[in-house]
Design a protein around this motif. Structure first.
Motif, mmCIF file in Angstrom:
data_model
loop_
_atom_site.group_PDB
_atom_site.id
_atom_site.type_symbol
_atom_site.label_atom_id
_atom_site.label_comp_id
_atom_site.label_asym_id
_atom_site.label_seq_id
_atom_site.Cartn_x
_atom_site.Cartn_y
_atom_site.Cartn_z
ATOM 1 N N ASP A 80 -48.630 1.969 5.826
ATOM 2 C CA ASP A 80 -47.675 2.616 7.008
ATOM 3 C C ASP A 80 -46.544 1.677 6.886
ATOM 4 N N LEU A 81 -45.384 2.161 6.601
ATOM 5 C CA LEU A 81 -44.212 1.407 6.386
ATOM 6 C C LEU A 81 -43.312 1.487 7.457
ATOM 7 N N VAL A 82 -42.786 0.331 8.146
ATOM 8 C CA VAL A 82 -42.101 0.294 9.638
ATOM 9 C C VAL A 82 -40.623 -0.316 9.158
ATOM 10 N N ILE A 102 -47.398 4.375 -0.450
ATOM 11 C CA ILE A 102 -46.911 4.627 1.100
ATOM 12 C C ILE A 102 -47.126 6.075 1.821
ATOM 13 N N LYS A 103 -47.939 6.229 2.576
ATOM 14 C CA LYS A 103 -48.321 7.198 3.286
ATOM 15 C C LYS A 103 -47.367 7.934 4.283
ATOM 16 N N ARG A 104 -46.892 6.934 5.331
ATOM 17 C CA ARG A 104 -45.900 7.239 6.192
ATOM 18 C C ARG A 104 -44.778 6.196 6.291
ATOM 19 N N PHE A 105 -43.673 6.883 6.919
ATOM 20 C CA PHE A 105 -42.426 5.883 6.872
ATOM 21 C C PHE A 105 -41.902 5.980 8.093
ATOM 22 N N ILE A 106 -41.863 5.024 9.338
ATOM 23 C CA ILE A 106 -41.414 4.925 10.372
ATOM 24 C C ILE A 106 -40.034 4.079 10.685
ATOM 25 N N PRO A 107 -38.880 4.987 10.473
ATOM 26 C CA PRO A 107 -37.722 4.129 10.619
ATOM 27 C C PRO A 107 -37.231 4.067 12.126
ATOM 28 N N ILE A 108 -36.986 2.770 12.362
ATOM 29 C CA ILE A 108 -36.718 2.515 13.802
ATOM 30 C C ILE A 108 -35.158 2.240 14.046
ATOM 31 N N ASP A 109 -34.395 2.779 14.864
ATOM 32 C CA ASP A 109 -33.074 2.471 15.029
ATOM 33 C C ASP A 109 -32.520 2.613 16.536
ATOM 34 N N ILE A 110 -31.718 1.639 16.866
ATOM 35 C CA ILE A 110 -31.137 2.035 18.292
ATOM 36 C C ILE A 110 -30.190 3.177 18.412
ATOM 37 N N SER A 111 -29.662 3.499 17.132
ATOM 38 C CA SER A 111 -28.907 4.787 17.248
ATOM 39 C C SER A 111 -29.454 5.710 16.739
ATOM 40 N N ASN A 120 -34.024 13.716 7.756
ATOM 41 C CA ASN A 120 -34.140 14.933 7.169
ATOM 42 C C ASN A 120 -33.963 15.078 5.636
ATOM 43 N N ASP A 121 -33.102 14.021 5.299
ATOM 44 C CA ASP A 121 -32.736 13.818 3.786
ATOM 45 C C ASP A 121 -34.206 13.237 3.035
ATOM 46 N N LEU A 122 -34.841 12.368 3.703
ATOM 47 C CA LEU A 122 -35.857 11.728 3.206
ATOM 48 C C LEU A 122 -37.194 12.597 2.909
ATOM 49 N N ARG A 123 -37.341 13.397 4.108
ATOM 50 C CA ARG A 123 -38.154 14.480 3.928
ATOM 51 C C ARG A 123 -38.085 15.310 2.711
ATOM 52 N N LEU A 124 -36.728 15.827 2.304
ATOM 53 C CA LEU A 124 -36.633 16.598 1.186
ATOM 54 C C LEU A 124 -37.182 15.831 -0.028
ATOM 55 N N ASN A 125 -36.532 14.541 -0.022
ATOM 56 C CA ASN A 125 -36.805 13.778 -1.430
ATOM 57 C C ASN A 125 -38.551 13.205 -1.461
ATOM 58 N N TYR A 126 -39.017 13.034 -0.344
ATOM 59 C CA TYR A 126 -40.340 12.705 -0.171
ATOM 60 C C TYR A 126 -41.246 13.367 0.225
ATOM 61 N N PRO A 127 -41.622 14.544 -0.002
ATOM 62 C CA PRO A 127 -42.466 15.569 0.744
ATOM 63 C C PRO A 127 -43.850 15.012 0.859
ATOM 64 N N SER A 128 -44.301 14.193 0.386
ATOM 65 C CA SER A 128 -45.633 13.475 0.534
ATOM 66 C C SER A 128 -45.842 12.669 1.377
ATOM 67 N N VAL A 129 -44.360 12.029 2.107
ATOM 68 C CA VAL A 129 -44.640 10.775 2.699
ATOM 69 C C VAL A 129 -44.572 11.548 4.154
ATOM 70 N N ARG A 130 -45.195 11.331 5.352
ATOM 71 C CA ARG A 130 -44.787 11.508 6.750
ATOM 72 C C ARG A 130 -43.725 10.618 7.322
ATOM 73 N N ILE A 131 -42.655 11.249 7.568
ATOM 74 C CA ILE A 131 -41.461 10.551 8.064
ATOM 75 C C ILE A 131 -41.295 10.756 9.663
ATOM 76 N N GLU A 132 -41.426 9.572 10.320
ATOM 77 C CA GLU A 132 -41.658 9.681 11.852
ATOM 78 C C GLU A 132 -40.367 8.865 12.569
ATOM 79 N N PRO A 133 -39.057 9.254 12.597
ATOM 80 C CA PRO A 133 -38.137 8.477 13.131
ATOM 81 C C PRO A 133 -38.328 7.885 14.385
ATOM 82 N N MET A 134 -37.862 6.874 14.917
ATOM 83 C CA MET A 134 -38.134 6.672 16.173
ATOM 84 C C MET A 134 -36.834 5.837 16.799
ATOM 85 N N GLY A 135 -36.187 6.550 17.544
ATOM 86 C CA GLY A 135 -34.997 5.879 18.384
ATOM 87 C C GLY A 135 -35.293 4.720 19.205
ATOM 88 N N ALA A 136 -35.220 3.638 19.069
ATOM 89 C CA ALA A 136 -35.733 2.592 20.014
ATOM 90 C C ALA A 136 -35.270 1.159 19.622
#
Ligand code: AVI
Length: 317
Positions: A80-82, A102-111, A120-136
């Motif tokens: 679970d990559l953060v 890497i089964k899930r990717f959680i990018p966190i950014d203030i912006s 959205n780009d990552l989802r296209l390139n890595y369809p088997s990875v759950r991409i769950e961004p957090m604005g925080a």
């Protein structure tokens, strides 16, 4: 939905206003560099990363290209990559390419706006990875979604250098808590000759100056201040005893600016300290990580020993 968005932005505005006012009323004047990163600031930072003088980004990218397969070996399986402070996604792609675990990717950014397109780009390139961004703002209170695998953190770009060492230790120790049983892959800029450092923060095209001044531009747009950008100068220099680059905005004249009903007077030559960028030795950074509760493990350096990437394992308490 509308109401929630409105509330969030109102809260955000008062936070920037409060932080800016407090920083400008403080002696010496200082404002956290986290306020650089609105949409424009994030774009300017991406331009900085492409500058010939700004070696950290291309050096770290080169190291990821060369050593990602070794780096992901430290991380284990079912990851679970953060990513903390994930503005662009160029760097994490090396890890995603090198590891099928890497089964899930959680990018966190203030912006948050910056994260949406990238995700959205990552989802296209890595369809088997759950991409769950957090604005925080991960320097404040942060609740991560429940882990589906082993949590591993990724904190590239030497962003840790923008924290005061005591704050860096505090942040790392919170990360060590979040990442128990896994670890943190972190990029850290190294101490080196001052001329190289000076050039990296005083680029010939003046992009770093624009980045610095964007703080005032942002205040004008968001808070209705009337900072005259021509009346403040970008200043960046290396402070060897403190092993840090300091960035300042220096008033070119005596001037007064109004913010939140307060009058702020700037004497000619006085400064606002807008950023510190600490540089570390390998041993110095490992000692800091140890104090934060990590167990320093592998470390990678580029050939010129400009930049380091550390694997810090996070013991279970
Ligand atoms: C994001 N951070 C690591 C950059 C640095 O080098 O401290 C920010 C920066 N400031 C001026 N140039 C780049």
């Amino acid at each position: 939905m509308q109401a929630a968005t409105h509330l969030a932005s109102t809260h955000h505005r008062s936070t920037f206003s409060d932080a800016l006012l407090a920083g400008l009323q403080h002696t010496p004047r200082q404002v956290s560099p986290k306020w650089f990163y609105d949409q424009r600031g994030s774009e300017l930072f991406e331009q900085i990363c492409e500058l010939p003088e700004y070696y950290p980004t291309r050096t770290e990218l080169g190291m990821l290209a060369q050593y990602a397969h070794e780096m992901v070996e430290c991380m284990g399986s079912r990851i679970d990559l953060v990513e903390f402070g994930a503005g662009a996604t160029r760097k994490v792609r090396y890890l995603l390419n090198a590891s099928p675990h890497i089964k899930r990717f959680i990018p966190i950014d203030i912006s948050a706006s910056h994260l949406t397109d990238a995700s959205n780009d990552l989802r296209l390139n890595y369809p088997s990875v759950r991409i769950e961004p957090m604005g925080a703002d991960f320097t404040q209170h942060l609740v991560l979604p429940e882990a589906v695998g082993q949590r591993v953190g990724f904190f590239p770009g030497s962003s840790i250098g923008n924290f005061e060492p005591a704050e860096a230790q505090q942040l790392l120790s919170r990360m060590a808590g979040w990442l128990q049983g896994g670890g943190l892959l972190i990029g850290v800029d190294l101490v080196k000759d001052p001329a190289t450092l000076h050039a990296a923060y005083n680029d010939a095209q003046g992009i770093t100056a624009q980045f610095n001044l964007n703080l005032l531009a942002r205040a004008n747009t968001e808070l209705g201040t009337h900072f005259s950008l021509e009346q403040f100068a970008h200043s960046a220099f290396y402070n060897p005893p403190l092993q840090r680059i300091e960035m300042h905005l220096v008033s070119r004249c005596d001037q007064t600016v109004h913010l939140a009903g307060e009058r702020l007077h700037f004497v000619e030559g006085s400064s606002i300290h807008t950023e510190s960028s600490y540089k570390y030795t390998v041993a110095g950074f490992q000692a800091l990580a140890r104090r934060a509760g990590f167990r320093p493990d592998a470390v990678w350096l580029d050939e010129e020993r400009q930049f380091s990437v550390h694997w810090l394992s996070a013991p279970v308490h």
